[in-house]
Design a protein around this motif. Structure first.
Motif, PDB file in Angstrom:
ATOM      1  N   SER A   1     -34.186  18.398 -11.303  1.00 19.63           N
ATOM      2  CA  SER A   1     -33.705  19.464 -12.231  1.00 19.63           C
ATOM      3  C   SER A   1     -34.287  19.210 -13.539  1.00 19.63           C
ATOM      4  O   SER A   1     -34.739  17.992 -13.870  1.00 19.63           O
ATOM      5  N   PRO A   2     -34.591  20.308 -14.384  1.00 19.82           N
ATOM      6  CA  PRO A   2     -35.053  19.892 -15.559  1.00 19.82           C
ATOM      7  C   PRO A   2     -34.379  19.047 -16.484  1.00 19.82           C
ATOM      8  O   PRO A   2     -34.990  18.005 -17.062  1.00 19.82           O
ATOM      9  N   GLY A   3     -33.141  18.907 -16.369  1.00 16.48           N
ATOM     10  CA  GLY A   3     -32.187  18.166 -17.146  1.00 16.48           C
ATOM     11  C   GLY A   3     -32.541  16.597 -16.652  1.00 16.48           C
ATOM     12  O   GLY A   3     -32.446  15.705 -17.374  1.00 16.48           O
TER      13      GLY A   3
ATOM     14  N   GLU B   1     -30.636  21.573  -4.778  1.00 16.11           N
ATOM     15  CA  GLU B   1     -31.948  22.033  -4.930  1.00 16.11           C
ATOM     16  C   GLU B   1     -33.105  21.085  -5.128  1.00 16.11           C
ATOM     17  O   GLU B   1     -34.143  21.440  -5.273  1.00 16.11           O
ATOM     18  N   ASN B   2     -32.625  19.781  -5.193  1.00 13.05           N
ATOM     19  CA  ASN B   2     -33.559  18.772  -5.416  1.00 13.05           C
ATOM     20  C   ASN B   2     -34.267  18.431  -4.329  1.00 13.05           C
ATOM     21  O   ASN B   2     -35.194  17.742  -4.081  1.00 13.05           O
ATOM     22  N   ALA B   3     -33.682  19.059  -2.957  1.00 13.86           N
ATOM     23  CA  ALA B   3     -34.474  18.889  -1.791  1.00 13.86           C
ATOM     24  C   ALA B   3     -35.379  19.725  -1.550  1.00 13.86           C
ATOM     25  O   ALA B   3     -35.349  20.861  -2.156  1.00 13.86           O
ATOM     26  N   VAL B   4     -36.516  19.401  -0.859  1.00 12.22           N
ATOM     27  CA  VAL B   4     -37.672  20.310  -0.589  1.00 12.22           C
ATOM     28  C   VAL B   4     -37.659  20.615   0.980  1.00 12.22           C
ATOM     29  O   VAL B   4     -38.448  19.766   1.444  1.00 12.22           O
ATOM     30  N   PRO B   5     -37.480  21.775   1.441  1.00 13.52           N
ATOM     31  CA  PRO B   5     -36.748  22.901   0.726  1.00 13.52           C
ATOM     32  C   PRO B   5     -35.112  22.368   0.431  1.00 13.52           C
ATOM     33  O   PRO B   5     -34.665  21.515   0.856  1.00 13.52           O
ATOM     34  N   PRO B   6     -34.502  23.486  -0.302  1.00 18.40           N
ATOM     35  CA  PRO B   6     -33.057  23.007  -0.589  1.00 18.40           C
ATOM     36  C   PRO B   6     -32.213  22.780   0.703  1.00 18.40           C
ATOM     37  O   PRO B   6     -32.471  23.384   1.661  1.00 18.40           O
ATOM     38  N   THR B   7     -31.232  22.063   0.394  1.00 16.75           N
ATOM     39  CA  THR B   7     -30.274  21.794   1.526  1.00 16.75           C
ATOM     40  C   THR B   7     -28.853  22.133   1.097  1.00 16.75           C
ATOM     41  O   THR B   7     -28.726  22.209  -0.209  1.00 16.75           O
TER      42      THR B   7
END
Length: 1548
Positions: A525-527, A121-127
């Motif tokens: 990610s937030p963490g 989910e760190n990719a924009v868009p997710p991969t």
């Protein structure tokens, strides 16, 4: 050029072993092409070759090849295998959902796909990312199943329209189709260097199910034929044939069961044809590309490339710029405020990585908005290109860009020849642009630390301390360690010029990382974000933030990262540790170590070659498997590509010498690499391997031993590295080798190899242009600048200078001389070969030389070892003698600088200019302290006499010019007083007598005026009592005596004091100059061609020596040495003479000036600077050499009346200081052997070599004949008339006749053998010319014929026996020389207009006329025939020797010998010639029997032309023209008849 070779079929080892090797076909070598063949799957295990990352890397490498190649970039070898289909490493979210929906009905398939792919989910868009198998898992079956599952899902999704055709390809195309599509089929601009070699096996379908055939085609896991793959392969071949048929090269082979056996003749023939076809195709592609480049080449392509390169880097640097808005606003305000008046350059400073480069680039981007849209902005990121790494190249590119931007003339060639001139032009250009009063100019120079010459120097010589209006110079430099910032503070002393670049705020740092993540389509990610911010508390250091981003961008959403380092240095170590973990410590250490150890970086081809020579790296790479070839060993290129990708922005690409080199992008990373990988012996090891590579020691099939871990025994394998010749062709040098090899030999401690292969190699020196002895090459510069860097010129120069040392230094100098002689023996062109030393050897007095524009004033700062030079255009240069470079260009004067005075313990200089200003400068900083306008007019007829005096005690400066004297305070620049005299009776001489507080002036009319030096009030006035009807010409003050010594127009010298005047001496001619020694104990007066020395006494001065110091031309200036033991005098003939005063005027040496009348001399200890107002050259001489032993002592002759006997063993010339004597010089001993007393001044000398007689023609008309074997019997030939001086003499070739010529009389005498000496009878004939002009040259034949030339150019042949005279066609100017051939059938004459005529003495007509002109030529000095009468040797007054063919009039050779040749005496294979420098030229003329390939001897001369007129051709042409005219007349009206013109009889 990089060539990607991509294949998927089983090719034999004979072809495979040639891959990954540098191959340079001969036609490409002349263009210095570096051909690198790459197969990324070579040398690695199958598991790594099929790794999911490999395909992506191959495609990236293919794109790089297309961008960088100048010819072939992609070659595919396509057979009958389609190859495996790779699993996509990344699937975007929408595509994933489409596949998942088709697999929902197959749980096991869906489970397999879900297990192997993980959502990021760190990719924009997710991969969804493909996960690697664990170490315990096997790849084979599951990989095939995964491929099959994805392919079926994609097939169904495509059928339903859920994915595109392009997305479908990702699951069906094999690697080879991807690569052919990327390298060829998807191109829109032609084939771009692509070639596909197609192998078709006839009747393969008939045998496809046989076991041997299945090895050549695709098979399924069960061994059956893969029909789907075969169908896709057929489609691929069809696509190639349809879209790019021109690149397809098909080879058809008959079916055979042992087809792939190398012993199969058909297969071997196919491989041979394939290789030949590949070479031909590569040659065609490269040459075609080069032709296109040449056709589209711009005149200043190098400049446009440089500008584009830096603009591209600037765009990258400002891509994610944030913050700094307040600093940008402040800088903008400062620029606007200072735009209209002079100001200091600005310096941005801060620690490495703080963001100075991005700030500079952003500032350049905003400049039109700050200063106006027409502002011209010049940006250079220093060290990021070859030109920007060197001060000279940097200034040249800036000057060219600014001139183009403002429509100004480009720098001329003579400016580009010398760095000092480039600096001078740069400063003048800034003032020229400023005076246009239009557009502002902003020059931004980032990272001053990366300019090589600045880092090595104590100063920044070209940096102006002040910028004129509308000119802005913005620099950046690193702070922290002592370096360039401290050096700049010495020049730029204004504290407001320095602007510190501080860290960003914590929020700005976070903003920067967010911008970087967004630009790369990543998030956290937030963490992860919390961990990142926690690792960078309030961090505003952009370099550290960039490193953190490079780590964070690799995090997937499911990654649990480790804490980041808190400092930049720790982060760099962390980066290195990560690279070591991924790629191995040894490989990372060696790769980075090699890049840092190189001078400017390494190209990728060079780096892979170097790694292939590194046994430690190869042993580590092949630790677990063996290389695929038993004959060669290379470093697997895929390993480097992976490491390069992970290094990312840590590597910078820089264009250098036509190559793109990899270098470390950040200074801090370089420091960490040096600390981590290059400590102790590791540094020398890296340099050692680099030295092996650049020396070419292991190239061209030379094998190198290595013991691989799995083999266990030494293997002798070819590393296939690129060869390293010094020359790729006759015109293309190997610049990479020239710059790198000496560096690595030195740092690896291989000094003997350096001595033998570099310093002791003539090939190297001729290619590089520097090395060996700096003095020797410095002395060669005039010839190399005149004729270019040609081997024959350099070899001649070095051989003629170093031959003196060949015996004393056999290992180095002797070897060089032998190499030069060997080269001459094989030279295919006519050439003059030195047989000994005859040019000034190294170790002489010349200390330094410089080229500035029209020097008009000089002054020394002895304490600081600086030389200040003023020029005609108003610029002043400050020359550092220790560093031998210009350290400041002082700008401000707009007119010629007339005088400079250095004071303040050598730290200050005052300059006076024709622009009526005085300027005070600080020599250490280059800053101007104040300007004074003297109130003068702009009248160009203002007087030329200027006098500048500084009284440091009273802190007053006095300036006298014309009829006015002004005085100013040195501290405040306020006017102290101003005195105006009588304009009709200008002051000719002015002196400030400090001991009497008096100003003393002497006017043109002889009026002495006395003024107070403190107030300017008149104290008295009187006329000179000792001088009548003479005009003052010069004067010098004697402070200790409180007097001024004044010289006058009729030779009087007077001592003038406030109390009166007295006559000191009466000289025979006008006094040209007066100088006193530093302690005022000696006085020198120059008049005509002489200088007279006086010694101080209680009454003034008295004569010091009985004889005067004499020159052969008018003396211009003189100067005393610091200890009063030497005096240096300079004359109009460009000669400088050094005299010993302790030895009563003994001449110690004659120095060559600057090629023009020497008008300026300046002493500083043992150093003397000489210059001319008619020349741009400056020379500095070190006179301490006089006390040192010399390799060869030249004979000191200035008259040119030189004779030679005994094959050059003895030289005869008029004695220095006493022309009534003839010096006999022993050439072998280098000393005077004897002197012959002639009782009268010698006018000419001739030697009868066979009869051993010396003939001395005297000014009294007498000829004295000295037997060379005896000093007792001197014969005397009386003159025909009393007191008629002899003009010239000549001997017949058999020495049986002697001709003596006076102004209008010629005597012919007989010489016959006798005992103990020959007998001279006669005169047998005497004749008168009865012409008003005087005889200037004469020659005599054995049959009593005499040829004589006149001062007006007339030429006559006189037959004494018949009393007949035959006029010959005249020269256009004075005949300077005349010689008869040895067979006495021909004669040659030379004149002042550089015309040589070859005469047929039977026909009394010329055969050939050769006119020789160049920008330096001043006529013919001497001439002679070769012993076989085939050639004419001529010495020209431009200090060169030419060789002319008697057969056809061709100019065969031209040699610049740096000195006028007095006469030429032929030898059996060449000639001997004494020169004005006191050396004896001995040379052999070597002319090949066939001159078909003869090169133009003037091809490198500037503006040099020779023309030959042939009488025979002229007569034939005239006859042909007359015949044609008659035919035309008889055929009038016949328009179809051609009318041919006669041929032009000029051979140019």
């Amino acid at each position: 050029m990089t060539l990607a070779v991509l294949e998927r079929t089983e090719w034999p080892s004979e072809l495979k072993k040639k891959k990954n090797t540098p191959i340079v076909p001969p036609p490409l070598q002349i263009h210095a092409c570096n051909l690198q063949v790459v197969d990324l799957r070579w040398g690695i295990r199958n598991t790594e070759a099929t790794d999911h990352m490999t395909t992506e890397l191959c495609l990236e490498e293919l794109d790089r090849c297309r961008k960088t190649s100048i010819g072939p970039a992609f070659v595919a070898l396509l057979g009958d295998q389609y190859g495996p289909c790779p699993v996509p490493t990344l699937i975007e979210e929408k595509e994933w959902e489409a596949l998942r929906s088709q697999l929902a009905s197959k749980p096991r398939d869906l489970e397999l796909v879900a297990r192997r792919f993980r959502r990021d989910e760190n990719a924009v868009p997710p991969t969804y990312l493909l996960q690697a198998l664990g170490t315990a898992e096997t790849q084979g079956p599951e990989e095939a199943t995964l491929t099959s599952v994805l392919r079926s899902g994609a097939q169904e999704a495509r059928r339903l329209g859920l994915i595109t055709q392009e997305q479908w390809h990702r699951y069906h195309w094999s690697v080879i189709e991807w690569e052919i599509d990327r390298g060829l089929l998807s191109l829109t601009d032609g084939d771009q260097g692509a070639t596909v070699f197609l192998r078709e096996i006839q009747d393969l379908n008939k045998h496809i199910l046989e076991d041997c055939a299945l090895k050549m085609v695709d098979r399924l896991a069960d061994g059956c034929l893969d029909t789907d793959a075969q169908n896709l392969l057929s489609g691929l071949k069809g696509r190639i044939a349809d879209t790019q048929p021109g690149v397809l090269k098909a080879h058809h082979l008959p079916w055979s069961r042992d087809l792939v056996n190398p012993k199969n003749k058909a297969h071997a023939r196919y491989l041979k044809e394939l290789g030949e076809q590949f070479v031909a195709r590569a040659n065609h592609q490269v040459l075609e590309h080069l032709r296109e480049q040449e056709a589209g080449r711009q005149e200043l392509a190098w400049l446009y490339q440089e500008i584009r390169h830096h603009l591209g880097l600037s765009t990258e640097a400002t891509w994610t710029f944030c913050g700094r808005q307040e600093l940008l606003a402040q800088l903008g305000q400062r620029l606007r405020q200072s735009d209209g008046h002079p100001h200091s350059p600005l310096v941005l400073f801060g620690p490495p990585g703080i963001g100075k480069t991005a700030l500079m680039c952003k500032l350049a981007e905003q400049m039109p908005g700050l200063l106006g849209r027409k502002t011209v902005t010049v940006l250079r990121l220093l060290g990021m290109s070859q030109m920007s790494s060197d001060a000279r190249g940097l200034l040249q590119s800036i000057c060219f860009q600014v001139c183009l931007a403002y429509g100004l003339p480009l720098p001329p060639a003579q400016v580009l020849e010398a760095h000092a001139r480039v600096v001078q032009f740069f400063h003048t250009l800034l003032h020229t642009v400023s005076c246009r009063n239009f557009e502002s100019l902003v020059i931004l120079l980032d990272s001053m630390d990366d300019v090589d010459s600045i880092c090595r120097a104590r100063r920044v010589p070209w940096l102006p301390p002040r910028c004129p209006p509308r000119i802005h110079l913005i620099l950046s430099a690193c702070s922290g360690k002592p370096g360039i910032l401290d050096i700049m503070r010495q020049t730029l002393t204004d504290p407001e010029a320095y602007w510190e670049v501080k860290p960003l705020s914590g929020n700005q740092g976070q903003e920067m990382i967010q911008l970087l993540l967004a630009a790369s389509r990543r998030t956290l990610s937030p963490g992860q974000r919390e961990l990142l911010w926690a690792s960078l508390p309030e961090c505003g250091h952009p370099g550290r933030l960039r490193l953190a981003f490079e780590e964070a961008r690799k995090w997937a959403s499911f990654t649990i990262p480790a804490p980041l380092a808190s400092t930049a240095k720790e982060a760099i170590h962390q980066l290195c540790a990560r690279l070591e973990q991924t790629h191995g410590q040894l490989l990372v250490a060696h790769v980075l170590g090699y890049i840092v150890s190189s001078r400017h970086g390494l190209s990728e081809a060079e780096l892979k070659d170097v790694l292939s020579l590194d046994d430690e790296v190869l042993e580590a790479v092949y630790q677990d498997w063996t290389p695929p070839s038993k004959e060669l060993l290379r470093f697997p290129p895929l390993l480097w590509v992976r490491l390069r990708r992970d290094l990312g922005h840590s590597l910078a690409r820089r264009p250098v010498d036509g190559f793109t080199l990899l270098a470390i992008a950040h200074r801090q990373l370089t420091e960490v690499i040096q600390e981590r990988y290059l400590s102790g012996p590791e540094r020398a090891k890296r340099h050692g391997v680099l030295a092996d590579f650049f020396s070419g020691a292991w190239s061209q099939g030379t094998k190198k031993l290595i013991t691989l871990p799995l083999v266990g025994k030494p293997l002798n394998l070819d590393r296939k590295v690129a060869p390293q010749p010094l020359w790729f062709s006759d015109t293309v040098a190997n610049l990479r080798k020239l710059k790198e090899l000496p560096h690595h030999l030195v740092h690896s401690g291989r000094f003997e190899e350096l001595k033998q292969e570099v310093l002791g190699s003539m090939n190297w020196i001729s290619c590089r242009g520097v090395g060996l002895v700096r003095d020797a090459l410095q002395l060669c510069r005039p010839a190399l600048e005149l004729r270019g860097m040609e081997r024959s010129i350099l070899y001649t120069e070095l051989l003629a200078r170093l031959h003196f040392f060949a015996t004393s230094h056999p290992a180095l100098v002797g070897q060089l001389c032998q190499q030069a002689q060997s080269w001459f023996r094989l030279c295919p062109h006519p050439v003059l070969v030195p047989l000994g030393g005859f040019l000034q050897p190294p170790g002489g007095p010349l200390r330094a030389g410089a080229k500035l524009l029209c020097i008009t004033a000089m002054g020394w700062s002895l304490e600081e070892k600086l030389l200040v030079v003023g020029t005609q255009d108003g610029l002043m240069a400050v020359w550092d003698m220790e560093e031998q470079q210009v350290i400041h260009i002082l700008t401000g004067h707009t007119g010629e600088v007339r005088s400079v005075k250095v004071f303040g313990k050598g730290t200050l200089v005052l300059s006076a200019s024709k622009d009526h200003t005085l300027r005070l400068w600080n020599l250490l900083s280059g800053q101007q302290k104040f300007t004074i306008w003297d109130g003068g007019s702009k009248d160009p007829t203002d007087p030329e006499i200027w006098s500048l005096h500084v009284d440091e005690a009273k802190k007053v400066v006095y300036l006298a010019s014309g009829s006015k004297i002004s005085a100013w305070n040195l501290e405040t620049a306020e006017l102290v007083f101003h005195i105006l005299g009588d304009a009709s009776d200008c002051w000719m001489c002015t002196a400030v007598l400090a001991s009497r507080a008096t100003l003393l002036t002497v006017s043109e009319g002889g009026v002495v005026s006395l003024w107070s030096s403190g107030t300017g009030k008149l104290q008295g006035r009187h006329h000179l009592s000792s001088i009548k009807e003479e005009t003052p010409t010069c004067g010098v003050s004697v402070q200790k005596q409180g007097k001024m010594v004044t010289g006058f127009s009729k030779g009087s010298i007077s001592l003038v004091s406030p109390g009166g005047d007295s006559l000191l001496e009466k000289l025979p001619e006008a006094v040209r100059f007066l100088v006193v020694s530093e302690d005022e104990s000696l006085l020198a007066a120059g008049f005509g061609r002489s200088v007279r020395i006086f010694l101080a006494d209680s009454q003034g001065f008295h004569r010091f020596m009985a004889t005067d110091l004499e020159h052969e031309d008018t003396v211009e200036i003189a100067g005393f040495g610091p200890e009063n033991n030497l005096i240096v005098t300079a004359s109009r003939d460009a000669l400088i003479q050094v005299w010993s005063l302790s030895e009563q005027g003994t001449l110690l040496d004659i120095l060559e000036g600057v090629g023009a009348p020497v008008s300026l001399l300046a002493w500083a200890g043992a150093l003397v600077a000489s210059a001319s107002q008619q020349s741009s050259s400056l020379k500095v001489w070190d006179l301490t050499y006089i006390q040192k032993p010399r390799a060869c002592t030249p004979f000191l002759d200035r008259t040119g009346l030189t004779a030679v006997s005994h094959n050059g063993s003895y030289v005869y010339f008029p004695k220095i200081g006493d022309k009534n004597k003839v010096t006999i010089w022993d050439s072998a001993e280098g000393e005077e052997q004897d002197a012959l007393d002639t009782s009268n001044e010698v006018r000419c000398l001739e030697v009868a070599q066979q009869a051993n007689l010396l003939f001395t023609g005297l000014v009294s008309g007498v000829v004295l004949v000295f037997p060379l074997n005896s000093r007792q019997d001197v014969m005397c030939i009386p003159p025909p008339e009393a007191r008629k001086a002899i003009n010239c003499m000549a001997l017949s070739k058999g020495e049986e006749r002697l001709a003596i010529a006076y102004d209008s009389i010629v005597l012919v005498l007989d010489i016959s053998p006798g005992d103990p000496c020959p007998v001279i009878d006669g005169p047998t004939y005497t004749f008168y010319t009865q012409l008003p002009e005087a005889i200037s040259s004469v020659a005599v034949l054995a049959d009593y014929r005499v040829i004589y030339g006149m001062t007006n150019g007339d030429l006559f042949l006189y037959e004494c026996a018949n009393s007949k005279v035959f006029p010959l066609e005249a020269h256009g100017s004075q005949v300077t020389c005349m010689q008869v051939s040895h067979k006495e059938q021909l004669a040659v004459s030379g004149s002042e207009e550089a015309l040589l005529c070859l005469w047929d003495l039977q026909a009394c007509k010329w055969r050939f006329q050769m006119s020789y002109t160049n920008s330096y030529c001043r006529g013919v000095q001497c001439v002679c025939f070769s012993k076989d009468d085939k050639y004419v040797y001529a010495g020209l007054k431009d200090r060169s020797i030419i060789v002319w063919s008697v057969l056809d009039g061709t100019l065969l050779a031209v040699q610049f010998v740096h000195a006028v040749v007095n006469r030429i005496i032929p030898t059996s294979n060449g000639f001997i010639a004494p020169t004005r420098h006191g050396y004896l030229i001995r040379e052999r003329f070597q002319c090949p029997s066939s001159r078909v390939s003869q090169q133009d001897p003037l091809k490198n001369f500037k503006k040099a032309v020779w023309k030959v007129k042939s009488r025979q051709r002229e007569e034939l042409a005239a006859a042909a023209g007359a015949l044609q005219d008659s035919r035309s007349a008889s055929a009038q009206g016949n328009e179809r008849k051609s009318n041919k013109r006669s041929q032009v009889c000029l051979l140019v």
